[in-house]
Design a protein around this motif. Structure first.
Motif, PDB file in Angstrom:
ATOM      1  N   GLN A  53      35.645  35.204  52.639  1.00  8.01           N
ATOM      2  CA  GLN A  53      35.107  35.098  51.286  1.00  8.01           C
ATOM      3  C   GLN A  53      34.746  36.479  50.740  1.00  8.01           C
ATOM      4  N   MET A  54      34.781  36.600  49.409  1.00  7.22           N
ATOM      5  CA  MET A  54      34.406  37.851  48.760  1.00  7.22           C
ATOM      6  C   MET A  54      32.913  38.087  48.946  1.00  7.22           C
ATOM      7  N   SER A  55      32.541  39.362  49.093  1.00  9.33           N
ATOM      8  CA  SER A  55      31.122  39.693  49.200  1.00  9.33           C
ATOM      9  C   SER A  55      30.485  39.607  47.812  1.00  9.33           C
ATOM     10  N   VAL A  56      29.176  39.654  47.778  1.00 12.89           N
ATOM     11  CA  VAL A  56      28.457  39.586  46.502  1.00 12.89           C
ATOM     12  C   VAL A  56      28.841  40.768  45.611  1.00 12.89           C
ATOM     13  N   ASP A  57      28.946  41.965  46.211  1.00 15.38           N
ATOM     14  CA  ASP A  57      29.319  43.145  45.427  1.00 15.38           C
ATOM     15  C   ASP A  57      30.728  43.025  44.865  1.00 15.38           C
ATOM     16  N   GLU A  58      31.662  42.534  45.683  1.00 16.55           N
ATOM     17  CA  GLU A  58      33.038  42.338  45.207  1.00 16.55           C
ATOM     18  C   GLU A  58      33.073  41.296  44.088  1.00 16.55           C
ATOM     19  N   THR A  59      32.270  40.264  44.231  1.00 17.18           N
ATOM     20  CA  THR A  59      32.209  39.221  43.211  1.00 17.18           C
ATOM     21  C   THR A  59      31.664  39.787  41.909  1.00 17.18           C
ATOM     22  N   ARG A  60      30.590  40.561  41.995  1.00 17.73           N
ATOM     23  CA  ARG A  60      30.013  41.171  40.783  1.00 17.73           C
ATOM     24  C   ARG A  60      31.023  42.087  40.101  1.00 17.73           C
ATOM     25  N   ALA A  61      31.776  42.864  40.885  1.00 14.46           N
ATOM     26  CA  ALA A  61      32.783  43.763  40.311  1.00 14.46           C
ATOM     27  C   ALA A  61      33.873  42.963  39.599  1.00 14.46           C
ATOM     28  N   ALA A  62      34.320  41.874  40.219  1.00 13.68           N
ATOM     29  CA  ALA A  62      35.341  41.025  39.605  1.00 13.68           C
ATOM     30  C   ALA A  62      34.818  40.404  38.317  1.00 13.68           C
ATOM     31  N   ILE A  63      33.562  39.972  38.319  1.00 16.57           N
ATOM     32  CA  ILE A  63      32.955  39.373  37.129  1.00 16.57           C
ATOM     33  C   ILE A  63      32.887  40.395  36.000  1.00 16.57           C
ATOM     34  N   GLU A  64      32.475  41.609  36.324  1.00 14.95           N
ATOM     35  CA  GLU A  64      32.381  42.658  35.294  1.00 14.95           C
ATOM     36  C   GLU A  64      33.749  42.949  34.683  1.00 14.95           C
ATOM     37  N   ALA A  65      34.779  43.037  35.536  1.00 18.65           N
ATOM     38  CA  ALA A  65      36.138  43.309  35.045  1.00 18.65           C
ATOM     39  C   ALA A  65      36.611  42.183  34.122  1.00 18.65           C
ATOM     40  N   ILE A  66      36.357  40.956  34.518  1.00 20.87           N
ATOM     41  CA  ILE A  66      36.780  39.801  33.708  1.00 20.87           C
ATOM     42  C   ILE A  66      35.971  39.747  32.412  1.00 20.87           C
ATOM     43  N   LYS A  67      34.698  40.065  32.506  1.00 20.33           N
ATOM     44  CA  LYS A  67      33.815  40.061  31.331  1.00 20.33           C
ATOM     45  C   LYS A  67      34.351  41.016  30.263  1.00 20.33           C
ATOM     46  N   VAL A  68      34.745  42.207  30.688  1.00 22.13           N
ATOM     47  CA  VAL A  68      35.312  43.189  29.760  1.00 22.13           C
ATOM     48  C   VAL A  68      36.656  42.702  29.224  1.00 22.13           C
ATOM     49  N   GLU A  69      37.473  42.170  30.120  1.00 26.08           N
ATOM     50  CA  GLU A  69      38.817  41.711  29.752  1.00 26.08           C
ATOM     51  C   GLU A  69      38.807  40.619  28.689  1.00 26.08           C
TER      52      GLU A  69
END
Length: 150
Positions: free
Chosen positions: A96-112
């Protein structure tokens, strides 16, 4: 493929005489068979690993809920049995993705997608599930998405 690993684990558990592991693996295979039957009439079927991971994640969620209920009811022997099944099931899930990896993915999607408030949570969650659904616990991710948009 994950399904092949599960079938191999069934054979290994039979040969080793590990009844508890064998029972858990058979439970997984039964749930997968049920899901296959459900998908027979579907217009399009997702990739097999996606199906397997979805089934495994649902089983993990059910086990965690059961463990909580059994512990609250003072049924430690049943909680221990559920915990043993949970460990077997989690062994087949991809890392599973770590919390930090999840937050980074969320930020990228949020901007996108241009998300700026909690009203956009659905958009972010949809893209997050599409891209990372197999390596992410969506119930935990929703809290992180809400925090990122809040």
């Amino acid at each position: 493929m994950i399904r092949d690993g599960i079938k191999a684990a069934q054979i290994e558990a039979m040969k080793a005489g590990d009844k508890a592991r064998l029972a858990a693996v058979r439970l997984i295979l039964a749930k997968l068979k049920d899901r296959d039957i459900e998908l027979r009439t579907a217009a399009s079927t997702p990739d097999d690993d996606v199906i397997v991971v979805d089934v495994l994640q649902k089983m993990v969620k059910q086990r965690r809920e059961s463990i909580t209920m059994f512990e609250q009811g003072g049924r430690t022997e049943l909680a221990a049995q559920e915990q043993a099944e949970l460990e077997v099931i989690e062994g087949f899930l991809p890392n599973q993705m770590s919390v930090d990896e999840t937050r980074a993915a969320i930020e990228a999607i949020k901007v996108e997608v241009g998300a700026s408030s909690v009203k956009d949570m659905g958009k972010v969650m949809a893209v997050l599930k599409e891209r990372h659904g197999t390596v992410l616990d969506m119930s935990k991710a929703s809290g992180l998405v809400k925090a990122a948009l809040g």
